[in-house]
Design a protein around this motif. Structure first.
Motif, PDB file in Angstrom:
ATOM      1  N   PRO A   9       0.840  -1.200   0.000  1.00 58.63           N
ATOM      2  CA  PRO A   9       0.000   0.000   0.000  1.00 58.63           C
ATOM      3  C   PRO A   9       0.877   1.252   0.000  1.00 58.63           C
ATOM      4  CG  PRO A   9       0.044  -0.961   2.191  1.00 58.63           C
ATOM      5  CD  PRO A   9       0.850  -1.868   1.310  1.00 58.63           C
ATOM      6  N   TYR A  11       0.810   5.546   0.138  1.00 57.92           N
ATOM      7  CA  TYR A  11       0.134   6.838   0.233  1.00 57.92           C
ATOM      8  C   TYR A  11       1.199   7.921   0.275  1.00 57.92           C
ATOM      9  CZ  TYR A  11      -2.607  10.692   2.114  1.00 57.92           C
ATOM     10  OH  TYR A  11      -3.187  11.906   2.324  1.00 57.92           O
ATOM     11  N   GLU A  13       4.011   8.191  -1.349  1.00 55.98           N
ATOM     12  CA  GLU A  13       5.313   7.555  -1.149  1.00 55.98           C
ATOM     13  C   GLU A  13       6.283   7.869  -2.279  1.00 55.98           C
ATOM     14  OE1 GLU A  13       6.125   6.464   1.587  1.00 55.98           O
ATOM     15  OE2 GLU A  13       4.555   5.316   2.584  1.00 55.98           O
ATOM     16  N   ASP A  48      -3.053   4.523  -2.717  1.00 63.06           N
ATOM     17  CA  ASP A  48      -4.185   4.882  -1.853  1.00 63.06           C
ATOM     18  C   ASP A  48      -4.493   6.380  -1.979  1.00 63.06           C
ATOM     19  OD1 ASP A  48      -6.123   4.922   0.081  1.00 63.06           O
ATOM     20  OD2 ASP A  48      -4.727   4.799   1.759  1.00 63.06           O
ATOM     21  N   ASN A  77      -8.390   8.329  -1.117  1.00 62.06           N
ATOM     22  CA  ASN A  77      -7.648   7.826   0.038  1.00 62.06           C
ATOM     23  C   ASN A  77      -8.611   7.119   0.989  1.00 62.06           C
ATOM     24  OD1 ASN A  77      -6.576   8.795   3.108  1.00 62.06           O
ATOM     25  ND2 ASN A  77      -5.143   7.765   1.775  1.00 62.06           N
ATOM     26  N   HIS A  80      -4.713   2.955   5.202  1.00 63.59           N
ATOM     27  CA  HIS A  80      -3.817   1.808   5.075  1.00 63.59           C
ATOM     28  C   HIS A  80      -4.545   0.455   5.077  1.00 63.59           C
ATOM     29  CE1 HIS A  80      -0.640  -0.787   7.261  1.00 63.59           C
ATOM     30  NE2 HIS A  80      -0.483  -0.908   5.973  1.00 63.59           N
ATOM     31  N   ALA A 103       5.486   0.340   2.101  1.00 61.55           N
ATOM     32  CA  ALA A 103       6.336   0.860   1.034  1.00 61.55           C
ATOM     33  C   ALA A 103       7.658   1.417   1.561  1.00 61.55           C
ATOM     34  CB  ALA A 103       5.591   1.951   0.271  1.00 61.55           C
ATOM     35  N   ASP A 104       7.687   1.781   2.841  1.00 59.70           N
ATOM     36  CA  ASP A 104       8.870   2.491   3.348  1.00 59.70           C
ATOM     37  C   ASP A 104      10.041   1.575   3.699  1.00 59.70           C
ATOM     38  OD1 ASP A 104       7.854   1.266   5.525  1.00 59.70           O
ATOM     39  OD2 ASP A 104       7.420   3.079   6.662  1.00 59.70           O
ATOM     40  N   GLN A 106      10.520  -0.393   6.101  1.00 58.34           N
ATOM     41  CA  GLN A 106      10.887  -0.521   7.518  1.00 58.34           C
ATOM     42  C   GLN A 106      10.920  -1.979   7.927  1.00 58.34           C
ATOM     43  OE1 GLN A 106       8.066   2.531   9.349  1.00 58.34           O
ATOM     44  NE2 GLN A 106       9.908   2.748  10.567  1.00 58.34           N
ATOM     45  N   LYS A 140       6.811   6.290  20.480  1.00 61.37           N
ATOM     46  CA  LYS A 140       6.129   5.327  19.607  1.00 61.37           C
ATOM     47  C   LYS A 140       6.217   3.925  20.204  1.00 61.37           C
ATOM     48  CE  LYS A 140       4.813   4.019  15.190  1.00 61.37           C
ATOM     49  NZ  LYS A 140       4.165   4.592  14.052  1.00 61.37           N
ATOM     50  N   ARG A 204      13.331  -4.102  12.973  1.00 59.71           N
ATOM     51  CA  ARG A 204      12.633  -3.027  12.274  1.00 59.71           C
ATOM     52  C   ARG A 204      13.644  -1.921  11.963  1.00 59.71           C
ATOM     53  NH1 ARG A 204       7.369  -1.200  10.684  1.00 59.71           N
ATOM     54  NH2 ARG A 204       6.904   0.873  11.476  1.00 59.71           N
ATOM     55  N   ARG A 207      12.669   4.246   8.296  1.00 58.52           N
ATOM     56  CA  ARG A 207      12.046   4.542   7.020  1.00 58.52           C
ATOM     57  C   ARG A 207      13.147   4.946   6.034  1.00 58.52           C
ATOM     58  NH1 ARG A 207       7.797   6.686   4.336  1.00 58.52           N
ATOM     59  NH2 ARG A 207       5.823   6.021   5.205  1.00 58.52           N
ATOM     60  N   SER A 212       6.470   9.386   8.263  1.00 59.06           N
ATOM     61  CA  SER A 212       5.396   8.494   8.683  1.00 59.06           C
ATOM     62  C   SER A 212       4.032   9.063   8.327  1.00 59.06           C
ATOM     63  CB  SER A 212       5.475   8.267  10.187  1.00 59.06           C
ATOM     64  OG  SER A 212       4.342   7.537  10.603  1.00 59.06           O
ATOM     65  N   LYS A 213       3.155   8.173   7.858  1.00 63.08           N
ATOM     66  CA  LYS A 213       1.788   8.597   7.530  1.00 63.08           C
ATOM     67  C   LYS A 213       0.853   8.275   8.687  1.00 63.08           C
ATOM     68  CE  LYS A 213       3.373   9.456   3.380  1.00 63.08           C
ATOM     69  NZ  LYS A 213       4.732   9.004   3.651  1.00 63.08           N
ATOM     70  N   TYR A 214       1.439   7.876   9.807  1.00 58.31           N
ATOM     71  CA  TYR A 214       0.624   7.537  10.966  1.00 58.31           C
ATOM     72  C   TYR A 214       0.890   8.486  12.125  1.00 58.31           C
ATOM     73  CZ  TYR A 214      -1.968   3.309   9.885  1.00 58.31           C
ATOM     74  OH  TYR A 214      -2.886   2.419   9.392  1.00 58.31           O
TER      75      TYR A 214
HETATM   76  N1  UDP Z   1      -0.535   4.155   3.945  1.00 55.34           N
HETATM   77  C1  UDP Z   1      -1.632   4.060   3.094  1.00 55.34           C
HETATM   78  N2  UDP Z   1      -2.693   4.904   3.307  1.00 55.34           N
HETATM   79  C2  UDP Z   1      -2.735   5.826   4.316  1.00 55.34           C
HETATM   80  C3  UDP Z   1      -1.615   5.881   5.212  1.00 55.34           C
HETATM   81  C4  UDP Z   1      -0.552   5.039   4.986  1.00 55.34           C
HETATM   82  O1  UDP Z   1      -1.650   3.246   2.175  1.00 55.34           O
HETATM   83  O2  UDP Z   1      -3.725   6.563   4.444  1.00 55.34           O
HETATM   84  C5  UDP Z   1       0.615   3.250   3.729  1.00 55.34           C
HETATM   85  C6  UDP Z   1       1.951   3.932   3.618  1.00 55.34           C
HETATM   86  O3  UDP Z   1       2.198   4.367   2.310  1.00 55.34           O
HETATM   87  C7  UDP Z   1       2.902   2.836   4.040  1.00 55.34           C
HETATM   88  C8  UDP Z   1       2.089   2.055   5.071  1.00 55.34           C
HETATM   89  O4  UDP Z   1       0.731   2.423   4.861  1.00 55.34           O
HETATM   90  O5  UDP Z   1       3.245   1.970   2.988  1.00 55.34           O
HETATM   91  C9  UDP Z   1       2.496   2.337   6.498  1.00 55.34           C
HETATM   92  O6  UDP Z   1       2.548   3.714   6.752  1.00 55.34           O
HETATM   93  P1  UDP Z   1       3.745   4.394   7.552  1.00 55.34           P
HETATM   94  O7  UDP Z   1       5.038   3.757   7.179  1.00 55.34           O
HETATM   95  O8  UDP Z   1       3.663   5.854   7.347  1.00 55.34           O
HETATM   96  O9  UDP Z   1       3.361   4.031   9.056  1.00 55.34           O
HETATM   97  P2  UDP Z   1       4.385   3.782  10.286  1.00 55.34           P
HETATM   98  O10 UDP Z   1       5.404   2.788   9.812  1.00 55.34           O
HETATM   99  O11 UDP Z   1       4.976   5.090  10.624  1.00 55.34           O
HETATM  100  O12 UDP Z   1       3.504   3.229  11.381  1.00 55.34           O
END
Ligand code: UDP
Ligand code: MG
Length: 313
Positions: A9, A11, A13, A48, A77, A80, A103-104, A106, A140, A204, A207, A212-214
């Motif tokens: 997924p 978003y 990216e 997304d 959108n 996730h 996608a990142d 991690q 976190k 882990r 990124r 982060s998208k969260y």
């Molecule tokens: N993502 C998505 N839609 C959203 C938010 C996030 O598809 O509305 C995807 C984002 O591109 C990534 C994955 O969900 O591939 C996890 O997001 P992120 O790495 O930002 O989260 P974190 O690792 O910080 O919890």
């Protein structure tokens, strides 16, 4: 030979897309050359509703590597969990096994091989579990770990320290697609499927690019959704509190009556204090009771599959 689909997924990216594509293509090539997966295995990027050039980059990658890179463009959108679900359900008809990954990068792409090995041993679901959270901030890390503990307390089965990096066989995705609920919390739903599962451990990483998208708000929403979609324990807790307060009101009644007969109390105090405690308790109990029925209705309307047959002989 089993055909693998890696579902990603995405978003906004743009900064990581090409890097992710390259890293994952390398994993595919490697697994293909070792004879562990079919040569037509592919990566499925799910856009997304990104506001940047993510989709354009996915198209570019598809032009360059038409067999290995495919894409799904969602019309807006949806978040996730929904994007991932869309990807998995789209992929299931084109492959034998899926791996979902962010996608990142991690999550360590190198353990995908281990996941595939476990799949060949007959596991239907393989969870990627983080060994440590060294790279996450203190905040976190503590909030996330507190979250897993609260979930457990609420009786929601989740895999500790596992996010959405996992392998699912085609039939596991097939069964998952029968969970038609619209409040998605994959980490709670997948364990309901059953089948033989296993875990692989990994560190882990940071990124690779982008951010982060969260944010905290989305994390809290995910946590609340996780609890409220899987557990009606909070309702039972209200009911328990009501019973507790009614018991307190009986103790208060004894105390108030003793004071009434032996002490000097202001007129009206006894009846007031008794009404307050008893009625308060009764109200909570009644709300809890109504809540129990609403909880049942809630579970019914989800129309979850009631069982999943693994084998018939
Ligand atoms: N993502 C998505 N839609 C959203 C938010 C996030 O598809 O509305 C995807 C984002 O591109 C990534 C994955 O969900 O591939 C996890 O997001 P992120 O790495 O930002 O989260 P974190 O690792 O910080 O919890
Ligand atoms: Mg991330």
């Amino acid at each position: 030979m089993d055909k693998l689909a890696i579902v990603v997924p995405c978003y906004n990216e743009e900064p990581v897309l090409k890097i992710a594509s390259e890293a994952l293509r390398k994993v595919l090539d490697d697994l293909i050359s070792k004879g562990k997966i079919d040569k037509d295995s592919f990566i499925l990027f799910v856009n997304d509703g990104s506001k940047d050039r993510t989709w354009a980059l996915i198209e570019e990658e598809h032009q360059l590597y038409p067999n290995q890179v495919r894409g799904v463009k969602l019309a807006g959108n949806v978040g996730h969990q929904f994007a991932l679900t869309a990807g998995l359900i789209t992929a299931k008809d084109m492959c034998d096994v899926t791996v979902s990954i962010d996608a990142d990068l991690q999550d360590d792409v190198n353990v995908i091989e281990e996941m595939i090995d476990k799949f060949h041993e007959g596991k239907d679901i393989v969870y990627g579990v983080r060994k440590e959270r060294k790279t996450d901030t203190f905040f976190k890390r503590t909030t996330a770990q507190g979250f897993y503990k609260v979930m457990k307390m609420m009786g929601v089965k989740t895999v500790y320290n596992h996010a959405d990096f996992r392998l699912m066989s085609r039939r596991a995705v097939e069964q998952f697609s029968k969970y038609e609920e619209s409040n998605l919390f994959l980490r709670g739903m997948i364990p309901l499927i059953g089948y033989e599962t296993d875990v692989v451990y990994y560190d882990r990483l940071e990124r690779v690019a982008g951010e982060s998208k969260y944010p905290l708000k989305k994390m809290l929403a995910l946590a609340f959704n996780g609890i409220s979609s899987f557990s009606i324990k909070p309702i039972s807790m209200v009911m328990g509190l009501g019973i507790f307060i009614i018991i307190c009101s009986i103790l208060a009644a004894i105390y108030a009556l003793i004071s009434y007969f032996f002490g000097s109390v202001a007129p009206g105090w006894t009846s007031l204090i008794l009404s307050i405690w008893f009625l308060g308790g009764l109200q909570l109990l009644a709300i809890g009771l109504v809540g129990q029925y609403i909880g049942k209705i809630y579970m019914e309307v989800k129309h979850r599959p009631r069982y999943n047959i693994e084998k018939i002989i």
